[in-house]
Scaffold this motif. Structure first.
Motif, short mmCIF file in Angstrom:
data_model
loop_
_atom_site.label_atom_id
_atom_site.label_comp_id
_atom_site.label_asym_id
_atom_site.label_seq_id
_atom_site.Cartn_x
_atom_site.Cartn_y
_atom_site.Cartn_z
N LEU A 158 32.95 -35.78 37.81
CA LEU A 158 33.34 -36.18 36.37
C LEU A 158 34.57 -37.51 36.58
O LEU A 158 34.34 -38.26 35.85
N GLU A 159 35.15 -37.42 37.87
CA GLU A 159 36.06 -38.51 37.75
C GLU A 159 35.12 -39.79 38.30
O GLU A 159 35.62 -40.77 37.78
N ASN A 160 34.10 -39.64 39.30
CA ASN A 160 33.53 -40.82 39.53
C ASN A 160 32.68 -41.16 38.16
O ASN A 160 32.38 -42.31 37.91
N LEU A 161 31.90 -40.35 37.32
CA LEU A 161 31.37 -40.63 36.22
C LEU A 161 32.42 -41.65 35.26
O LEU A 161 32.08 -42.61 34.68
N ALA A 162 33.58 -41.10 35.04
CA ALA A 162 34.65 -41.78 34.26
C ALA A 162 34.77 -43.27 34.77
O ALA A 162 34.83 -44.05 34.06
N ALA A 163 35.03 -43.32 36.09
CA ALA A 163 35.31 -44.38 36.61
C ALA A 163 34.11 -45.45 36.51
O ALA A 163 34.49 -46.69 36.30
N TYR A 164 32.80 -45.00 36.82
CA TYR A 164 31.78 -45.89 36.74
C TYR A 164 31.51 -46.51 35.16
O TYR A 164 31.15 -47.70 34.83
N GLU A 193 25.25 -38.71 36.29
CA GLU A 193 24.77 -37.77 35.00
C GLU A 193 23.87 -37.02 35.30
O GLU A 193 23.50 -35.71 35.11
N GLU A 194 22.82 -37.21 36.20
CA GLU A 194 21.68 -36.31 36.69
C GLU A 194 22.26 -35.37 37.54
O GLU A 194 21.71 -34.04 37.24
N LEU A 195 22.90 -35.64 38.33
CA LEU A 195 23.89 -34.59 39.06
C LEU A 195 24.32 -33.55 38.27
O LEU A 195 24.28 -32.42 38.79
N LEU A 196 25.19 -33.84 37.22
CA LEU A 196 25.63 -33.00 36.45
C LEU A 196 24.95 -32.29 35.73
O LEU A 196 24.94 -31.16 35.39
N ARG A 197 23.78 -32.72 35.13
CA ARG A 197 22.66 -32.09 34.46
C ARG A 197 22.12 -30.89 35.52
O ARG A 197 21.82 -29.96 34.89
N LEU A 198 21.81 -31.40 36.57
CA LEU A 198 21.06 -30.37 37.58
C LEU A 198 22.03 -29.24 37.56
O LEU A 198 21.62 -27.87 37.77
N ARG A 215 25.71 -28.54 33.79
CA ARG A 215 27.29 -29.09 33.38
C ARG A 215 26.89 -30.06 32.08
O ARG A 215 26.08 -30.91 32.08
N GLY A 216 27.61 -29.97 31.11
CA GLY A 216 27.63 -30.93 29.87
C GLY A 216 28.07 -32.43 30.08
O GLY A 216 28.83 -32.40 30.96
N ILE A 217 27.46 -33.30 29.76
CA ILE A 217 27.75 -34.53 30.19
C ILE A 217 28.63 -35.16 29.21
O ILE A 217 28.48 -35.21 27.87
N PRO A 218 30.01 -35.48 29.65
CA PRO A 218 30.94 -35.99 28.81
C PRO A 218 30.58 -37.35 27.89
O PRO A 218 29.89 -37.98 28.62
N GLY A 219 30.73 -37.37 26.56
CA GLY A 219 30.43 -38.48 25.84
C GLY A 219 31.32 -39.75 26.29
O GLY A 219 32.39 -39.42 26.55
#
Length: 196
Positions: free
Chosen positions: A74-80, A124-129, A132-136
């Motif tokens: 989640l931190e990586n996704l927010a950063a990117y 996001e793919e890793l979180l879907r696997l 886990r819900g993908i934060p908007g």
């Protein structure tokens, strides 16, 4: 027996982590190259000190080893996602400043922006696997206009953005290596939903 034909979630996670590590390594190499071009084209000193830039997530984290897999992703996704917006803004400013005078820097910025977008999608793919819900993305509309900076402040902000992005690429590879490790007790990768 369709389930037997598809790879197990643990194998899929390991594959996604391995590909993510390669993507992060390539992105870091490209960002380092872009930094060299950027410093030269903007007339900056490569060793220039840049204060923390508003909106730029910091790669450094306290107690990194205590983070769960979900927290890491989640931190990586927010950063990117933040870097995607910052790079798009830099690209727009670059076009306004130089027009078509320097297409090399614009192309390099656009290429890194594309890599950042692809890496965010990979996360996001890793979180879907992990179901886990993908934060908007924060806010559905366009982001508010950034404060008006002088040309020199824009250049320094860009330098700070690229430096921190290079650090994030290192952190992301490290996070993905951690996620790919089998846990000693079960022999499977650590669950992403674990909480401290």
């Amino acid at each position: 027996m369709a389930a037997a034909d598809s790879p197990s979630p643990a194998l899929r996670r390991r594959d996604l982590c391995s590909r993510g590590i390669r993507l992060a390594g390539k992105m870091r190499a490209d960002v380092v190259d872009l930094l060299d071009i950027y410093v030269e084209q903007q007339g900056l000193d490569a060793s220039a000190s840049v204060a923390a830039v508003e909106g730029v997530p910091l790669a450094a984290v306290e107690r990194w080893d205590e983070q769960t897999g979900t927290q890491r992703l989640l931190e990586n996704l927010a950063a990117y996602r933040a870097f995607r917006a910052l790079l798009a803004q830099m690209l727009e400013e670059q076009r306004e400043q130089l027009g078509e005078a320097d297409e090399g820097l614009g192309r390099a910025l656009a290429a890194v922006l594309l890599q950042v977008s692809a890496f965010a999608y990979h996360l996001e793919e890793l979180l879907r696997l992990e179901s886990r819900g993908i934060p908007g993305e924060e806010g559905d509309g366009p982001p508010p206009p950034p404060p008006r900076l002088s040309l020199f402040e824009q250049k320094l902000r860009g330098l700070g953005v690229l430096r921190e992005l290079a650090q994030w690429a290192v952190r992301s590879a490290r996070d993905l290596r951690q996620l790919a490790k089998p846990s000693p007790a079960t022999g499977t990768a650590p669950g992403l939903a674990e909480s401290p």
